[in-house]
Enzyme design. Structure first.
Site, PDB file in Angstrom:
ATOM      1  N   LYS A 200     -38.364 -11.592 -23.645  1.00 50.15           N
ATOM      2  CA  LYS A 200     -39.009 -10.614 -24.522  1.00 50.15           C
ATOM      3  C   LYS A 200     -40.248 -10.076 -23.819  1.00 50.15           C
ATOM      4  CE  LYS A 200     -41.048 -10.121 -29.120  1.00 50.15           C
ATOM      5  NZ  LYS A 200     -41.370 -10.824 -30.374  1.00 50.15           N
ATOM      6  N   LYS A 253     -35.122  -8.253 -25.021  1.00 52.05           N
ATOM      7  CA  LYS A 253     -35.821  -7.319 -25.903  1.00 52.05           C
ATOM      8  C   LYS A 253     -37.002  -6.706 -25.171  1.00 52.05           C
ATOM      9  CE  LYS A 253     -38.213  -7.077 -30.351  1.00 52.05           C
ATOM     10  NZ  LYS A 253     -38.793  -7.776 -31.484  1.00 52.05           N
TER      11      LYS A 253
HETATM   12 ZN   LIG Z   1     -44.520 -12.962 -33.134  1.00 54.91          ZN
END
Ligand SMILES: [Zn+2]
Length: 328
Positions: A200, A253
């Site tokens: 992420k 992501k």
């Molecule tokens: Zn968070």
């Protein structure tokens, strides 16, 4: 051999041929719809930068899930938008919080649906960071990795008990997958799937989401725990670490600006790979379409296809319902 014997255009001549030789196909089976659950009743508050997306109270979430299920979307992921916040994010593990109540309500009304719970503290902390704060020996305020772990594990267990069959830690603290797996197994919930937001990135494309979840950090940014956009090998390290700690599936992501990461991860691992088609990606299409600058439907399908082609087995997307209806 080449031209004139070879003419690749032959296979593009008719829609039927194109349909038959298409390498990448979208199916609603791959979609997970993110939903923002708030307090109250009959609340359906549109999110400014995400037209068509809403903060919804539990009763409205139930209706929304019925619609998604009917449209063919098999799964939803819940994010909490609580009224009360505190420095430790205790609300994340409150069984009476919006997410556990939504899980229980949807579990009983749409029993077949796969219910995912995002696991993080930032929606519940008053400072908006993904872990509790602490003072570093050097004096500056830091996000306390190890103090976050039991809180994340408590939250995951709380969601599992409320009806989640997938828990998805999104905090990027080191060691959280192992902590959550141990807590679930220790409570007799070895059945719960753990899908980690493994790679992420600290991204500008999360902007609209933070309005939706009210989770913008009150100071600093998330770059001390989310990944630097310039790094790819680090993503593989994160993914491998999470799988070693017990992740059943991993996520990249955002999606669009990280399709190369998605591809590398897919080549490397043998677990399902998810991609999050984030709020900024959705907002860009919606905003340009509203001005007549792009064809919304075509841009949506092309974008989702690119994510699938890059290796995503599962796509978390705000377009889930729209795309599923189009594909049915
Ligand atoms: Zn968070």
């Amino acid at each position: 051999m080449s031209f004139p014997v070879h003419r690749p255009r032959r296979l593009r001549r008719t829609e039927t041929i194109r349909r038959m030789v298409r390498e990448t196909r979208l199916s609603p089976d791959q979609f997970v719809a993110p939903l923002f659950v708030c307090e109250g009743e009959r609340v359906r508050r549109e999110i400014g930068a995400m037209p068509g997306c809403f903060n919804m109270s539990v009763d409205v979430v139930v209706d929304e899930c019925r619609e998604l299920w009917t449209a063919g979307v098999p799964a939803v992921i819940f994010f909490g938008v609580p009224d009360e916040k505190d420095p430790l994010g205790a609300g994340a593990a409150d069984p009476d919080g919006p997410v556990p109540r939504a899980l229980a309500a949807v579990r009983s009304t749409v029993p077949g649906m796969s219910l995912w719970a995002d696991v993080c503290l930032c929606e519940y902390t008053d400072h908006g960071h993904c872990g509790p704060l602490a003072q570093a020996p050097t004096g500056e305020t830091i996000i306390d990795n190890d103090a976050a772990l039991p809180r994340l594990a408590d939250a995951a267990l709380c969601y599992a008990r409320a009806g989640a069959d997938v828990v998805a830690p999104s905090d990027m603290m080191d060691g959280r997958v192992a902590a959550i797996r141990a807590a679930l197994d220790g409570a007799g919930r070895s059945d719960v799937v753990l899908l980690s937001y493994a790679a992420k990135y600290a991204s500008a494309f999360y902007g609209p989401f933070r309005e939706a979840a009210g989770s913008a950090p009150s100071f600093g940014d998330r770059r001390s725990y989310q990944m630097d956009p310039g790094n790819a090998r680090e993503a593989l390290r994160e993914v491998e670490t999470d799988i070693a700690e017990g992740a059943d599936a991993v996520m990249v992501k955002p999606a669009l600006a990280y399709l190369d990461i998605l591809w590398r991860v897919k080549e490397r691992v043998h677990v399902p790979v998810a991609a999050y088609n984030v709020s900024g990606e959705y907002a860009m299409v919606k905003a340009a379409a509203a001005r007549g600058w792009v064809d919304e439907t075509r841009a949506m399908v092309e974008m989702l296809t690119s994510i699938r082609r890059a290796g995503a087995d599962l796509i978390l997307t705000y377009f889930a319902k729209e795309a599923a209806r189009l594909l049915e």
